[in-house]
Design a protein around this motif. Structure first.
Motif, PDB file in Angstrom:
ATOM      1  N   PHE A 144       0.874  -1.172   0.000  1.00 16.64           N
ATOM      2  CA  PHE A 144       0.000   0.000   0.000  1.00 16.64           C
ATOM      3  C   PHE A 144       0.913   1.225   0.000  1.00 16.64           C
ATOM      4  O   PHE A 144       1.615   1.491   0.990  1.00 16.64           O
TER       5      PHE A 144
ATOM      6  N   GLU B 254      -8.444  -4.953  -1.818  1.00 16.30           N
ATOM      7  CA  GLU B 254      -7.729  -3.738  -2.208  1.00 16.30           C
ATOM      8  C   GLU B 254      -8.606  -2.486  -2.214  1.00 16.30           C
ATOM      9  O   GLU B 254      -8.316  -1.486  -1.551  1.00 16.30           O
ATOM     10  N   ARG B 255      -9.682  -2.477  -2.982  1.00 15.17           N
ATOM     11  CA  ARG B 255     -10.456  -1.246  -3.159  1.00 15.17           C
ATOM     12  C   ARG B 255     -11.172  -0.812  -1.884  1.00 15.17           C
ATOM     13  O   ARG B 255     -11.193   0.380  -1.557  1.00 15.17           O
TER      14      ARG B 255
ATOM     15  N   CYS C 272      -7.774   6.179   1.896  1.00 15.51           N
ATOM     16  CA  CYS C 272      -7.578   7.389   1.090  1.00 15.51           C
ATOM     17  C   CYS C 272      -8.443   8.531   1.615  1.00 15.51           C
ATOM     18  O   CYS C 272      -8.007   9.688   1.668  1.00 15.51           O
TER      19      CYS C 272
ATOM     20  N   ALA D 149      -7.721   0.103   7.328  1.00 11.63           N
ATOM     21  CA  ALA D 149      -7.420  -0.638   6.101  1.00 11.63           C
ATOM     22  C   ALA D 149      -7.002  -2.073   6.431  1.00 11.63           C
ATOM     23  O   ALA D 149      -7.386  -3.025   5.743  1.00 11.63           O
TER      24      ALA D 149
ATOM     25  N   LEU E  96      -8.607   0.741   0.345  1.00 14.46           N
ATOM     26  CA  LEU E  96      -8.160   2.036  -0.162  1.00 14.46           C
ATOM     27  C   LEU E  96      -9.241   3.102  -0.026  1.00 14.46           C
ATOM     28  O   LEU E  96      -8.944   4.263   0.292  1.00 14.46           O
ATOM     29  N   ASN E  97     -10.489   2.733  -0.288  1.00 15.19           N
ATOM     30  CA  ASN E  97     -11.571   3.722  -0.174  1.00 15.19           C
ATOM     31  C   ASN E  97     -11.573   4.379   1.203  1.00 15.19           C
ATOM     32  O   ASN E  97     -11.755   5.597   1.327  1.00 15.19           O
TER      33      ASN E  97
ATOM     34  N   ASP F 191      -4.110  10.205  -2.613  1.00 16.46           N
ATOM     35  CA  ASP F 191      -3.923   9.138  -3.599  1.00 16.46           C
ATOM     36  C   ASP F 191      -2.974   8.078  -3.045  1.00 16.46           C
ATOM     37  O   ASP F 191      -1.776   8.318  -2.875  1.00 16.46           O
ATOM     38  N   ILE F 192      -3.521   6.914  -2.762  1.00 21.27           N
ATOM     39  CA  ILE F 192      -2.757   5.760  -2.303  1.00 21.27           C
ATOM     40  C   ILE F 192      -3.113   4.590  -3.208  1.00 21.27           C
ATOM     41  O   ILE F 192      -4.280   4.415  -3.567  1.00 21.27           O
ATOM     42  N   GLY F 193      -2.124   3.812  -3.580  1.00 19.65           N
ATOM     43  CA  GLY F 193      -2.388   2.687  -4.466  1.00 19.65           C
ATOM     44  C   GLY F 193      -1.794   1.406  -3.918  1.00 19.65           C
ATOM     45  O   GLY F 193      -1.081   1.401  -2.898  1.00 19.65           O
ATOM     46  N   VAL F 194      -2.080   0.302  -4.583  1.00 17.08           N
ATOM     47  CA  VAL F 194      -1.551  -1.005  -4.186  1.00 17.08           C
ATOM     48  C   VAL F 194      -0.692  -1.553  -5.319  1.00 17.08           C
ATOM     49  O   VAL F 194      -1.132  -1.593  -6.484  1.00 17.08           O
TER      50      VAL F 194
END
Length: 293
Positions: free
Chosen positions: A55, A113-114, A121, A69, A117-118, A286-289
């Protein structure tokens, strides 16, 4: 409760209800699956595949919601997941910095994941915006405070994110403190009348009274208001109010505040700046995997 004892303890230490966080995590995952399965991951990823999900911050900011998370990851992956943490809530993070890594079944990691993140973030965006306001008034003695303009169902988490950003919380609910606003004044027949009515009905509850004119301050001050909200007053009026009160009550400036004017307002001597935008208008961070086999 199915969250690990370690995560449960970390949520409690953050002032969060672990059972409520778990319920939210399950609800977000259930919404994403809608009674089915992650058809893309099931079709493309072998059932026995394992991987590491990093992450990662895509932009600089202040992180919040890491244990939330992780709760989503644990709900999906169960006990068959390992979490490696590299930062803590409230930390400033750089672009490209890995916040935490989850190691487990690849299908499960992608399913989680989503939803994870939702939440993270959103909370990190609030913490980042709050820190910007806190930095803007640093050294003035004034604190940045949130409001009840929160996302329904997410108030405890969003107010937690404000704390991660260095802000302070206003009341959590309608029941833990009174806030006498203009409509209450109309109903009661006056500012002082409204304050006295609340004090008589709930003598042990802190009472804040909203005023929009300087002449409204002496009556509520004499009545014993704990906190006075100065609505849409200019810096000149705020300084006048500070002098008038003379430390006998705390003062909060609200209405029309911007980052450009925050320091000027804070320098008038008020105790708080009430900023609804912290929760109702914060952009997500903005954070991603990044998945590694």
């Amino acid at each position: 409760m199915t969250l690990t004892p370690d995560l449960t303890a970390r949520l409690a230490a953050a002032g969060l209800d672990a059972a409520a966080v778990e319920a939210l995590a399950r609800a977000t995952v259930a919404e994403d699956l809608a009674g089915g399965v992650d058809v893309t991951s099931v079709a493309t990823v072998p059932a026995d595949a394992r991987g590491s999900a990093d992450f990662t911050a895509r932009v600089p900011g202040v992180v919040a919601g890491l244990p939330v998370a992780e709760a989503v990851v644990e709900v999906v992956c169960g006990t068959d997941v390992e979490i490696k943490r590299f930062v803590a809530d409230g930390d400033r993070v750089a672009r490209g910095q890995v916040l935490f890594t989850a190691v487990g079944a690849t299908r499960d990691l992608l399913t989680a994941e989503r939803s994870a993140l939702n939440l993270m973030c959103r909370l990190s965006g609030i913490a980042t915006l709050t820190r910007t306001w806190v930095d803007a008034v640093a050294g003035t003695g004034a604190a940045i405070r949130d409001t009840r303009k929160t996302t329904p169902g997410l108030r405890a988490l969003e107010k937690y994110a404000v704390r991660c950003g260095g802000g302070v919380n206003h009341r959590m609910s309608l029941s833990d403190a009174a806030m006498v606003k203009d409509n209450h004044v109309v109903a009661a027949g006056g500012v002082a009348e409204a304050f006295n009515a609340v004090r008589a009905a709930f003598p042990d509850v802190p009472v804040e009274v909203e005023v929009d004119r300087l002449d409204q301050i002496p009556p509520v001050l004499d009545a014993g208001a704990d906190l006075i909200l100065l609505d849409n007053m200019t810096p000149f009026q705020l300084r006048e109010a500070v002098a008038l009160v003379g430390g006998r009550a705390r003062l909060e400036s609200s209405g029309g505040l911007t980052l450009d004017t925050a320091r000027e307002v804070a320098s008038t001597g008020v105790d708080y700046l009430a900023v609804g935008a912290l929760t109702h208008s914060a952009p997500v961070l903005d954070i991603g995997v990044d998945l590694r086999d």
